[in-house]
Design a protein around this motif. Structure first.
Motif, short mmCIF file in Angstrom:
data_model
loop_
_atom_site.label_atom_id
_atom_site.label_comp_id
_atom_site.label_asym_id
_atom_site.label_seq_id
_atom_site.Cartn_x
_atom_site.Cartn_y
_atom_site.Cartn_z
N GLY A 25 -17.06 2.38 -8.96
CA GLY A 25 -16.03 2.93 -9.83
C GLY A 25 -16.56 3.16 -11.24
N THR A 51 0.76 10.38 -11.95
CA THR A 51 0.05 9.73 -10.66
C THR A 51 -1.61 9.61 -11.50
OG1 THR A 51 1.32 11.19 -9.16
CG2 THR A 51 -0.94 10.31 -8.58
N LEU A 55 -5.23 5.87 -13.59
CA LEU A 55 -6.77 5.83 -13.51
C LEU A 55 -7.73 5.45 -15.11
CD1 LEU A 55 -7.38 8.58 -10.86
CD2 LEU A 55 -7.45 6.09 -10.44
N GLU A 291 -2.92 14.54 -6.04
CA GLU A 291 -3.34 13.69 -4.89
C GLU A 291 -4.60 13.85 -4.57
OE1 GLU A 291 -1.71 11.21 -3.73
OE2 GLU A 291 -0.08 11.61 -5.06
N TYR A 294 -6.90 12.37 -7.00
CA TYR A 294 -6.78 10.80 -6.86
C TYR A 294 -7.71 10.33 -5.81
CZ TYR A 294 -4.46 6.25 -7.47
OH TYR A 294 -4.23 4.90 -7.68
N ALA A 295 -7.33 10.79 -4.77
CA ALA A 295 -8.22 10.59 -3.54
C ALA A 295 -9.55 10.36 -3.75
CB ALA A 295 -7.85 11.30 -2.32
N CYS A 297 -11.27 10.31 -6.80
CA CYS A 297 -11.40 9.23 -7.54
C CYS A 297 -11.43 7.65 -6.88
CB CYS A 297 -10.80 9.17 -8.66
SG CYS A 297 -10.79 10.31 -9.95
N HIS A 298 -10.57 7.64 -6.14
CA HIS A 298 -10.60 6.34 -5.21
C HIS A 298 -11.58 6.29 -4.31
CE1 HIS A 298 -8.03 3.11 -3.38
NE2 HIS A 298 -8.65 3.31 -2.03
N MET A 302 -12.87 4.07 -8.11
CA MET A 302 -11.91 4.01 -8.98
C MET A 302 -10.57 3.32 -8.52
SD MET A 302 -12.32 7.10 -11.89
CE MET A 302 -11.59 6.21 -13.05
N ARG A 303 -10.05 2.47 -9.45
CA ARG A 303 -8.73 2.06 -8.95
C ARG A 303 -7.83 2.05 -10.20
NH1 ARG A 303 -11.11 2.67 -4.99
NH2 ARG A 303 -11.44 1.29 -3.26
N ALA A 304 -6.65 2.18 -9.99
CA ALA A 304 -5.78 2.16 -11.04
C ALA A 304 -6.02 0.84 -11.95
CB ALA A 304 -4.04 2.10 -10.35
N GLN A 307 -4.22 -2.32 -11.30
CA GLN A 307 -4.44 -3.00 -10.12
C GLN A 307 -5.79 -3.52 -10.08
OE1 GLN A 307 -4.74 0.27 -6.83
NE2 GLN A 307 -6.09 -1.04 -5.54
#
Length: 309
Positions: A25, A51, A55, A291, A294-295, A297-298, A302-304, A307
């Motif tokens: 990340g 959303t 990030l 979405e 975000y997916a 990047c995940h 990456m994480r929020a 989090q």
């Protein structure tokens, strides 16, 4: 043709790790939105901002319609994102359909509102087609626009780059020379047009370095919402679409959930291969849908921020 060192490094790194295992990340991301036309579209935009904000993007940008057609809506959303969402926001600004003083006035207004970042573009003709003609008394091109903006205020400035050559450029070298002039005029970074071949980006990055361009070149990533729409956009900007891509989207027009899974897989694999080749900055053309970006990047690790904390 012998594989380049970049190709071999990318292939070795990608193959040594299964799927997205081990990605830390350690990337910087930015997101692009367009100004909404309706209240429902505005709600979708703000759901996307909410959303993606966790990030921790280094900035988000809001586009500017052909001929300045979304000037007020762009301004409204840029200021609101920065003030209400607390994310550094960048406003797109073009040379089209405005005098130098009119453009400068818009820029001064952004500065007064606390906006410190402009995406400076030549822009497209107001009718969306035909040959570009500078406005009488206006900035002739992005190079002039960048120099003018720097006289207004010390903006951070992002510009466009074209790994597969701008449609109006006579050849690749002329296009690269123009990019060099943008950096010489004061650009901070270049964000590329979307592409689907990682080697295309690697080769462009290497050529830019040999041309003396030291600024950041960030790949622009376009998750495919609609294959037909991407075909239209690719035709306008000269992006090559791989022969295998159409088959992957065939039969999914009435299956949006399945189409999103396919789209996320394609874009995430492109990003994984770019990451394997040393890329650590990514810019996502979100089309106001969060979405998919975000997916991806995940999957890149990456994480929020709350989090991760």
């Amino acid at each position: 043709m012998n594989p380049t060192l970049d190709q071999m490094h990318e292939a070795r790194t990608a193959l040594d790790s299964p799927l997205f295992e081990g990605l830390r990340g350690d990337i910087d991301v930015s997101f692009e939105f367009f100004p909404p036309k309706t209240e429902k579209m505005a709600q979708t935009l703000w759901e996307s901002v909410d959303t993606l904000a966790p990030l921790g993007p280094r900035f988000v940008s809001v586009t500017y319609g052909a001929g300045g057609s979304t000037r007020e809506r762009t301004h409204e959303q840029v200021v609101r994102i920065q003030q209400e969402a607390g994310i550094p926001a960048a406003a797109h600004l073009t040379c089209v359909a405005a005098t130098k003083e009119e453009v400068n006035e818009v820029a001064r207004h952004y500065w007064d509102e606390g906006i410190r970042h402009i995406v400076a573009l030549r822009g497209d003709p107001p009718d969306g087609g035909g040959h570009y003609t500078p406005h009488p008394g206006g900035y002739a091109n992005a190079v002039e626009l960048i120099a003018g903006l720097k006289e207004v205020a010390p903006f951070e400035i992002s510009v466009a780059a074209y790994p597969e050559v701008h449609p109006d450029s006579p050849d690749a070298q002329a296009d690269l020379d123009n990019l060099k002039r943008k950096f010489d005029a004061g650009a901070t970074r270049a964000i590329t047009q979307f592409f689907f071949d990682p080697q295309c980006f690697f080769e462009f990055r290497d050529k830019a370095a040999k041309a003396g361009i030291e600024g950041e070149i960030v790949p622009g990533i376009m998750p495919v919402m609609s294959f037909a729409a991407v075909q239209r956009m690719a035709g306008l900007c000269g992006t090559a679409i791989p022969h295998w891509m159409e088959g992957l989207f065939d039969g999914l027009d009435e299956r949006p959930a399945a189409r999103q899974l396919v789209s996320a897989t394609i874009a995430a694999e492109l990003c994984r291969r770019l990451y394997a080749g040393g890329v650590r900055q990514f810019h996502f053309y979100t089309l106001n849908r969060a979405e998919l970006s975000y997916a991806i990047c995940h999957m890149l690790g990456m994480r929020a921020k709350e989090q991760a904390a």
